[in-house]
Each structure stands twice: as C-alpha cells, then as structure tokens.
Scaffold this motif. Structure first.
Motif, PDB file in Angstrom:
ATOM      1  N   THR A 125       0.846  -1.190   0.000  1.00 13.99           N
ATOM      2  CA  THR A 125       0.000   0.000   0.000  1.00 13.99           C
ATOM      3  C   THR A 125       0.882   1.241   0.000  1.00 13.99           C
ATOM      4  O   THR A 125       2.114   1.149  -0.032  1.00 13.99           O
ATOM      5  N   SER A 126       0.249   2.391   0.014  1.00 19.36           N
ATOM      6  CA  SER A 126       0.981   3.652   0.064  1.00 19.36           C
ATOM      7  C   SER A 126       0.153   4.655   0.852  1.00 19.36           C
ATOM      8  O   SER A 126      -1.065   4.517   0.979  1.00 19.36           O
ATOM      9  N   ASP A 127       0.822   5.650   1.385  1.00 23.75           N
ATOM     10  CA  ASP A 127       0.149   6.664   2.187  1.00 23.75           C
ATOM     11  C   ASP A 127       0.653   8.039   1.768  1.00 23.75           C
ATOM     12  O   ASP A 127       1.851   8.307   1.803  1.00 23.75           O
ATOM     13  N   THR A 128      -0.276   8.896   1.337  1.00 19.01           N
ATOM     14  CA  THR A 128       0.061  10.272   0.987  1.00 19.01           C
ATOM     15  C   THR A 128      -0.405  11.170   2.119  1.00 19.01           C
ATOM     16  O   THR A 128      -1.581  11.153   2.482  1.00 19.01           O
ATOM     17  N   ALA A 129       0.510  11.936   2.676  1.00 21.46           N
ATOM     18  CA  ALA A 129       0.179  12.730   3.855  1.00 21.46           C
ATOM     19  C   ALA A 129       0.837  14.102   3.790  1.00 21.46           C
ATOM     20  O   ALA A 129       1.890  14.289   3.176  1.00 21.46           O
ATOM     21  N   VAL A 130       0.169  15.065   4.436  1.00 18.75           N
ATOM     22  CA  VAL A 130       0.698  16.423   4.558  1.00 18.75           C
ATOM     23  C   VAL A 130       0.487  16.890   5.991  1.00 18.75           C
ATOM     24  O   VAL A 130      -0.617  16.800   6.527  1.00 18.75           O
ATOM     25  N   THR A 131       1.560  17.366   6.611  1.00 16.62           N
ATOM     26  CA  THR A 131       1.501  17.906   7.961  1.00 16.62           C
ATOM     27  C   THR A 131       2.058  19.326   7.954  1.00 16.62           C
ATOM     28  O   THR A 131       3.107  19.581   7.342  1.00 16.62           O
ATOM     29  N   ALA A 132       1.355  20.238   8.601  1.00 16.36           N
ATOM     30  CA  ALA A 132       1.800  21.630   8.640  1.00 16.36           C
ATOM     31  C   ALA A 132       1.467  22.260   9.979  1.00 16.36           C
ATOM     32  O   ALA A 132       0.503  21.870  10.651  1.00 16.36           O
ATOM     33  N   SER A 133       2.260  23.228  10.357  1.00 15.00           N
ATOM     34  CA  SER A 133       1.990  24.032  11.544  1.00 15.00           C
ATOM     35  C   SER A 133       2.017  25.499  11.143  1.00 15.00           C
ATOM     36  O   SER A 133       2.619  25.866  10.126  1.00 15.00           O
ATOM     37  N   ALA A 134       1.366  26.340  11.939  1.00 16.62           N
ATOM     38  CA  ALA A 134       1.285  27.751  11.574  1.00 16.62           C
ATOM     39  C   ALA A 134       1.134  28.619  12.812  1.00 16.62           C
ATOM     40  O   ALA A 134       0.708  28.151  13.873  1.00 16.62           O
ATOM     41  N   LYS A 135       1.478  29.885  12.641  1.00 15.48           N
ATOM     42  CA  LYS A 135       1.208  30.874  13.674  1.00 15.48           C
ATOM     43  C   LYS A 135       0.788  32.182  13.008  1.00 15.48           C
ATOM     44  O   LYS A 135       1.263  32.532  11.923  1.00 15.48           O
ATOM     45  N   LEU A 136      -0.133  32.881  13.648  1.00 23.70           N
ATOM     46  CA  LEU A 136      -0.604  34.171  13.169  1.00 23.70           C
ATOM     47  C   LEU A 136      -0.006  35.248  14.064  1.00 23.70           C
ATOM     48  O   LEU A 136      -0.161  35.201  15.294  1.00 23.70           O
ATOM     49  N   VAL A 137       0.685  36.201  13.466  1.00 17.60           N
ATOM     50  CA  VAL A 137       1.404  37.227  14.226  1.00 17.60           C
ATOM     51  C   VAL A 137       0.862  38.611  13.887  1.00 17.60           C
ATOM     52  O   VAL A 137       0.658  38.944  12.714  1.00 17.60           O
ATOM     53  N   ASP A 138       0.624  39.416  14.909  1.00 16.60           N
ATOM     54  CA  ASP A 138       0.214  40.811  14.731  1.00 16.60           C
ATOM     55  C   ASP A 138       1.431  41.593  14.250  1.00 16.60           C
ATOM     56  O   ASP A 138       2.429  41.707  14.970  1.00 16.60           O
TER      57      ASP A 138
END
Length: 216
Positions: A125-138
C-alpha cells in the motif's frame, strides 16, 4: 476525471476527525488584536518535496477568506518579495514584523511550516500525507495571536475489507495516480482547511467579513 472524484472524496473528510487530541487555545491576544487582513508568507518546507511550499500556500487563502479576512493576493506578495531580492521562505519569514507591516500594510501575517509532504510506499500500500503548523502574528506589535497544526492522510478511514487481492489492486491504482500527478496537492488542501478554518476547537477566529464575527 478519476483524480477529480478522488479529490472530492478527500475534501469531504477535511473537517472530520483529527490526528491529534483536542487542546485548549488561548485566544485572548487574538480577541484583543482582532486583525482584519492577513499576509500569507511562503511556507518553510522541511519535507524533501520541492513543491510542498507553494502547493500548500496556493490553498490556504480559501479557508482564510471564508473565515472573513482580507487575504493579500499571493501573486502580488510573491512579486514584491522578488523585486526586493527575497526568494526563499526562510529569509522572508526572518523579516521583522514591523517591516512587513510597513511594506504591505497588513494587520497580521501567517507563518507556515510544512514538515511532511508526499507519498510513502509500503509493501502492499501507500500513504500520501501532509503535515503543517502555523502561527498568526500581529505585524503592528509582533505578538503571536494564534498557533496550530494539522495533518491529513490518504489512509484515513481506510479499511482492509477487500482482502489481500483488494489491497494489492488499491495499491496499484494509487501508484499509477501518484506517479503521474502530485497526489499530495489535494491532501494539502485538506490540511489547510483543518489548520485554518474558523469555528473549530483550535482554528482561527472569525474575521470582520464573516456574519459570525464576534460570536466565537
């Protein structure tokens, strides 16, 4: 056509479930700042796939706009950076918040990091994945208003009810699709929606262009 159907099915899973346990987010700084506009900076790519940064960047504006914010046009932002000799996400994200505010006039900026992007092939089998992190800054004060992370995978909800033959067929189909297209691109759209959609336990707050503004 088959890829479009696959994309539609994956997008239907965008806001269902989650890979991490629910957490509590402190929205006090966000509510005090109440930004109206967001500058999306090119994501830092920690994955081996060169297209990861712009694949995710091209899809995060939609959930932000749906949440009620004015999002500065990606093409205009990219061209402005290029004209000023800034072409890498690391250099761009290293700029002082005040400088970004001076150049673009946006209230806030979204800093994104892609830590996983692409397809991993296992035995059958195969696994396609995307992981991301983020921050919102003033950008006016340099205060971090919100942080979050999200992951989406093509194997979510997968069952092995078809037996070994069924698993082999599924793996073969996946490999054909993955070898001819960027299979992670629609998965990146799901990750972006999970990461940034308003109205979720850990998502951003509704913006001033949303009828739900001020209700969260």
């Amino acid at each position: 056509m088959r890829l479009l159907k696959l994309t539609g099915a994956l997008l239907a899973l965008a806001l269902l479930g989650g890979c991490a346990a629910p957490k509590t987010v402190d929205y006090s700084a966000f509510k005090q700042s109440r930004p109206k506009s967001i500058l999306v900076l090119p994501p830092i790519n920690e994955s081996p796939e060169v297209q990861a940064s712009y694949s995710l960047m091209s899809q995060v504006t939609y959930p932000l706009a749906e949440a009620g914010y004015y999002v500065l046009p990606i093409a205009l932002v990219d061209e402005t950076f290029r004209q000023n000799g800034l072409t890498t996400p690391n250099d761009i994200q290293a700029l002082p918040p005040g400088k970004l505010h001076e150049i673009f006039g946006a209230d806030s900026a979204l800093y994104i990091t892609v830590s996983e992007y692409g397809t991993k092939y296992m035995l059958i089998t195969s696994d396609t994945a995307v992981t991301a992190s983020a921050k919102l800054v003033d950008l006016r004060t340099g205060t971090t208003l919100w942080t979050g992370s999200a992951r989406a995978s093509s194997e979510e909800g997968n069952s092995n009810g078809g037996g070994l033959v069924g698993m082999l067929i599924t793996a073969a189909v996946k490999q054909v699709i993955n070898s001819s297209t960027d299979a992670a691109h629609p998965i990146a759209g799901i990750t972006g929606a999970r990461l940034l959609s308003a109205g979720q336990r850990t998502g951003i707050l509704y913006g001033p262009r949303s009828p739900k503004y001020g209700t969260d």
